[in-house]
Every structure is written in structure tokens, then in C-alpha cells.
Enzyme design. Structure first.
Site, PDB file in Angstrom:
ATOM      1  N   ALA A  11     -19.069   4.200  -1.955  1.00  0.00           N
ATOM      2  CA  ALA A  11     -20.297   4.227  -1.338  1.00  0.00           C
ATOM      3  C   ALA A  11     -21.486   4.805  -2.082  1.00  0.00           C
ATOM      4  CB  ALA A  11     -20.013   5.044   0.119  1.00  0.00           C
ATOM      5  N   GLY A  28     -19.705   7.481   5.423  1.00  0.00           N
ATOM      6  CA  GLY A  28     -18.996   7.887   4.277  1.00  0.00           C
ATOM      7  C   GLY A  28     -19.559   7.796   3.043  1.00  0.00           C
ATOM      8  N   LYS A  55       0.800  -1.131  -0.191  1.00  0.00           N
ATOM      9  CA  LYS A  55      -0.151   0.037  -0.114  1.00  0.00           C
ATOM     10  C   LYS A  55       0.897   1.192  -0.071  1.00  0.00           C
ATOM     11  CE  LYS A  55      -4.617   0.845   0.263  1.00  0.00           C
ATOM     12  NZ  LYS A  55      -5.502   0.013  -0.347  1.00  0.00           N
ATOM     13  N   GLY A  84     -18.416   8.341  -0.350  1.00  0.00           N
ATOM     14  CA  GLY A  84     -17.402   8.807  -1.296  1.00  0.00           C
ATOM     15  C   GLY A  84     -17.695   8.134  -2.855  1.00  0.00           C
ATOM     16  N   ASN A  85     -16.939   7.849  -3.564  1.00  0.00           N
ATOM     17  CA  ASN A  85     -16.999   7.198  -4.995  1.00  0.00           C
ATOM     18  C   ASN A  85     -17.599   5.683  -4.767  1.00  0.00           C
ATOM     19  OD1 ASN A  85     -16.109   9.355  -6.254  1.00  0.00           O
ATOM     20  ND2 ASN A  85     -14.254   8.586  -6.340  1.00  0.00           N
TER      21      ASN A  85
END
Length: 368
Positions: free
Chosen positions: A185, A180, A80, A182-183
Site C-alpha cells: 500500500a 492499511g 497458501k 504496509g509495503n
């Protein structure tokens, strides 16, 4: 505890600090384990409170990728990267191209992709400097943005968790609290809305909340209220650690299933969920759709093949839930064991192979 001691504790292989003064790049690449193959994991960009917090996040996330790739049946290890900065203000072309050169310098040990705070366009910039990047634009022969694939996998996994908790995987009429939007979700909310689920949403970005309210008729709440909302399913979809001592005091959901990484602040919180009879879909299993999708690029991308494999998240979770029930262990332990068995088997196989190669080389030298 020193960083070497931290790395030794969980057997990390490599930690790389990257900086480029001209572009403002400050990044960390963490490689946890390459037993199964090159380390694959996305690049996150976030406004970390400190450099230590960024390093800790990179290390935690890279270890999670080892388990995610292993349990998903991928021939890839775990890694990561994180970039320190505000993804809405601090991005520039030079930053991502400089970062791409650092990735190229690892010569294939680490392959990146997009993550929280980075986009397909950012991956395209990295691609100008290295081939070791996935999730670039389809015009390059890639799969593009992995968010829809991740969302589809989470949706399928949520249905499997609902079946375990409620006896049916139908989500119509169920209330899902999404932390949340975001993209990933937002795409998940679309699937849930289309099936007839009721949505409660929150996010630190008010424009994202408004979009979910306008598109899906969601009910908005403050971030501090989401874990205590009256709901059937709690879906953590932002940063990790939202299952902790404080939130467990107010959690009313019977299922925890979302797209965030490292949802449990500590392993013991998974034990508490198990003791309370709350079905927890281990994060690195349910949110593996994106990495399964981009991993297919390494074989020459085929969307039908990739999305078929993403659908197997449902059956993978069924097996984990069954193991949890029959052995009386928390679901995160059942998932960990599945991943660790595969890694250990490959280590043993490689050890045998290397020993055979050593004996063959020794015999050749003796003949010489």
C-alpha cells in the site's frame, strides 16, 4: 463441521500442519487445487486469535490463489501458508529454515513466496532448505520483493475501475481512502500521490501512518473511520473481510479497488456492491501483480516480460466489467467464471490425455 467436511465443500487437496518446538514454528500449508500446475502462494505471518482462525485463513487464501493464478493465465495452482506469531517479535532463523524443510518435503507440490508479515530476508532463509521458494534476493537470480509489482498492478487496476465508474481512468483530483499502509500500500500511495490523487490513510501501526502523512500529505483517520470516509475510491489493503454488513452501511466510495485478499466477507456483499452501482475490482484479479512477477522466476526471471504481463491486469478488469454489465452479474461472479472455465478446460484436457494414455498402455500390454 469437521475440517475434512470444510475441505470437501470446496474440494481442497491437502492441509499440512507444521511445528518445530525448538524454534517456535507453528504453521499451516493449504493446497487447494493443482490442476493447472504446482500450487503457488505466499507465506503469511500473523497473530491469529486461535489455531482454528489460522487454518481457516490458510484455506480461504489458498482457494483465492487458485482463482488468482487461473485468471492471470498462469500455469500454476493455488496454495497458501500461514505462520502463527507476531512478525515483529517472534521471527528467528531456525523457524524459517525449519519451515523450508517442510516445504521441501512436499517435493514441489507447493511453492512459497512472501506475504503479509514476511519479507525477502525470510524467503532467503527458506531458500537455504528448499528450491521451492520465490521472491528471494536478486543476488540469487530472483525478482526480489514482490510488493512493488503488486502495487503497480493494483494501481493499473484501480485506473481501469475508475474508468468504469467515472468514464476516465485519470486519478488526479480523486480521493482514495487506503485501509492499511504496509509495503504494498505504501508503494501504491506513491503512484497515487504522483498522479495527483488525495489520500486518506489508516493502519494499526502508527509509524506507517506517519510515514504516509509525511511522504504523501495524506490525511490520517482512525481504523474504524476509513470505510465511512468521504472518498471516490476505497482501497482495502490490509486483512480481508472489510466489505461486510457493517461497513456497507457507511461506505461512500463509488469504487472498491485495493490489494487485500478476500475483501468480501461473504459473496453476497459483492452482490450488494453490484446492486448499489459500486464498481468492485475483484481482489484476486487486481492484486495479482506480485504473483505474476514471482511466477516469471520459474521461467528464468525477465523483469520486462513480467511487468508487461502485470500491465494486462487493466485489460483483464475491462473484460470483467464488460461481462458484468452485459450479463447483469456482479464482478466477482464474472471473474470466478473466467477462472473456473480455464480450470475446467484443463481438467477435461487432462482427463482425455489420461484416457488416451490408459488405452495406449492397455494396447501395449495386449501386444505383449
Amino acid at each position: 463441521m469437521s475440517w475434512f467436511e470444510v475441505m470437501e465443500h470446496h474440494d481442497y487437496e491437502e492441509l499440512v500442519l507444521c511445528q518445530d518446538k525448538a524454534s517456535g514454528l507453528k504453521a499451516i500449508i493449504a493446497i487447494h487445487d493443482t490442476t493447472l500446475g504446482p500450487a503457488l502462494g505466499g507465506t503469511r505471518m500473523w497473530t491469529y486469535a486461535s489455531e482454528e482462525a489460522a487454518i481457516e485463513d490458510a484455506l480461504r487464501l489458498s482457494r483465492g490463489m487458485t482463482y488468482k493464478n487461473a485468471v492471470s493465465g498462469l500455469n500454476l495452482g493455488g496454495g497458501k501458508a500461514v505462520i502463527i506469531g507476531d512478525p515483529r517479535r517472534d521471527k528467528n532463523e531456525a523457524m524459517f529454515r525449519a519451515f523450508g524443510r517442510y516445504i521441501q518435503g512436499l517435493n514441489g507440490r507447493y511453492v512459497t513466496a512472501e506475504d503479509v508479515g514476511t519479507s525477502e530476508e525470510d524467503m532467503n532463509l527458506i531458500y537455504q532448505e528448499t528450491d521451492y521458494v520465490t521472491g528471494i534476493s536478486p543476488s540469487y537470480g530472483s525478482s526480489g520483493n514482490p510488493s512493488p509489482a503488486t502495487a503497480w498492478g493494483v494501481y493499473r487496476g484501480m485506473k481501469a475501475a475508475a474508468k468504469e465508474a467515472f468514464g476516465t481512468d485519470l486519478l488526479e483530483g480523486k480521493t482514495v481512502a487506503v485501509q492499511g499502509v504496509g509495503n504494498v500500500a505504501m508503494s501504491l500511495c506513491k503512484y497515487l500521490y504522483e498522479e495527483g490523487a488525495r489520500l486518506i490513510v489508516t493502519d494499526i501501526h502508527k509509524d506507517s501512518v506517519k510515514q504516509a502523512v509525511d511522504r504523501f500529505g495524506a490525511t490520517a483517520v482512525d481504523p474504524g473511520e476509513i470505510t465511512g470516509a468521504e472518498c471516490d475510491i476505497y482501497a482495502p489493503c490490509a486483512l480481508g473481510g472489510t466489505i461486510n454488513d457493517d461497513t456497507l452501511k457507511t461506505l461512500k466510495a463509488k469504487v472498491v479497488a485495493g490489494c487485500a485478499n478476500n475483501q468480501l466477507l461473504e459473496p453476497r456483499h459483492g452482490d450488494i456492491l453490484h446492486e448499489r452501482g459500486i464498481v468492485y475490482a475483484p481482489d484476486y484479479v487486481i492484486n495479482a501483480g506480485g504473483v505474476i512477477n514471482i511466477a516469471d522466476e520459474l521461467n528464468g526471471y525477465n523483469s520486462e516480460r513480467a511487468w508487461s504481463k502485470i500491465g494486462e491486469i487493466y485489460t483483464s478488469l475491462e473484460k470483467i466489467f464488460e461481462t458484468s454489465r452485459t450479463e447483469g452479474i456482479a464482478t466477482y461472479i464474472a471473474a470466478d467464471r473466467l477462472a473456473e472455465r480455464r480450470i475446467e478446460l484443463m481438467k477435461n484436457t487432462r482427463s482425455t490425455f489420461l484416457q488416451q494414455g490408459h488405452h495406449a498402455l492397455s494396447a501395449r500390454r495386449l501386444r505383449g
